[in-house]
Design an enzyme around this catalytic site. Structure first.
Site, PDB file in Angstrom:
ATOM      1  CB  CYS A 152      13.175  57.998 -39.429  1.00  0.00           C
ATOM      2  SG  CYS A 152      12.649  56.778 -38.205  1.00  0.00           S
ATOM      3  CD  GLU A 165       5.569  53.229 -42.488  1.00  0.00           C
ATOM      4  OE1 GLU A 165       4.603  52.559 -42.926  1.00  0.00           O
ATOM      5  OE2 GLU A 165       5.523  53.857 -41.410  1.00  0.00           O
ATOM      6  CB  CYS A 168      12.986  56.992 -33.311  1.00  0.00           C
ATOM      7  SG  CYS A 168      14.239  56.738 -34.580  1.00  0.00           S
ATOM      8  CD  GLU A 222      13.164  62.155 -37.408  1.00  0.00           C
ATOM      9  OE1 GLU A 222      12.773  61.291 -38.214  1.00  0.00           O
ATOM     10  OE2 GLU A 222      12.649  62.320 -36.285  1.00  0.00           O
ATOM     11  CB  CYS A 279      16.117  59.899 -35.768  1.00  0.00           C
ATOM     12  SG  CYS A 279      15.527  59.008 -37.215  1.00  0.00           S
ATOM     13  CG  ASN A 299       7.394  58.376 -42.431  1.00  0.00           C
ATOM     14  OD1 ASN A 299       6.940  59.372 -42.971  1.00  0.00           O
ATOM     15  ND2 ASN A 299       6.644  57.541 -41.740  1.00  0.00           N
TER      16      ASN A 299
END
Ligand code: THU
Length: 140
Positions: free
Chosen positions: A55, A46, A88, A57, A91, A44
């Site tokens: 993310c 940010e 999530c 993924e 994803c 990830n």
């Protein structure tokens, strides 16, 4: 109890160390094995403008596509959580774009816990290209 694939687990664990997560302090790693047997990993990343973060993924999928591959055989996700961390919602849809419903998704925690699910388990009733009135040109 699920025993994660050692190579995928190592790739996701390693890349997780590079996660850029200064806002959540929640580092995530993901590793994909493609149907051709290659491994692609992502973490990830940010951003101070929170919705701009990505993310793990999504990072792994981007690495796979950048390497010229589009077919996920299995994917493993790992984070430091009490129970194995699930992808999530967004994803799940991103994974479903490149994986069949039976593809394995292994949820892992850095504490050693792991759980196997399939793409269909995670995203039942998925919206897919069959709903479009024209075929996706890249799909085979
Ligand atoms: N995160 C992932 O990388 N993958 C998931 O499936 C769950 C959430 C990241 C996004 C954000 O950087 C942090 O974890 C906290 O939500």
């Amino acid at each position: 109890m699920t025993k994660p694939d050692p190579l995928l687990l190592a790739a996701a664990t390693d890349v997780r160390m590079n996660a850029y997560a200064p806002y959540s302090n929640f580092k995530v790693g993901a590793a994909i094995r493609t149907v051709d047997g290659h491994i692609h990993a992502g973490c990830n990343v940010e951003n101070v403008a929170f919705p701009e973060g990505t993310c793990a993924e999504a990072g792994a999928i981007a690495a796979m596509v950048a390497a010229g591959e589009t077919k996920i055989a299995e994917i493993l996700v790992i984070a430091d959580a009490a129970t194995p961390v699930p992808p999530c919602g967004g994803c799940r849809q991103k994974i479903a774009e490149f994986a069949g419903p039976g593809a394995m998704v292994t949820l892992c925690s850095t504490n050693g816990a792991a759980r196997d699910m399939t793409v269909a388990d995670l995203l039942p009733g998925a919206f897919d290209a069959t709903f479009l009135d024209h075929p996706a040109t890249e799909l085979s």
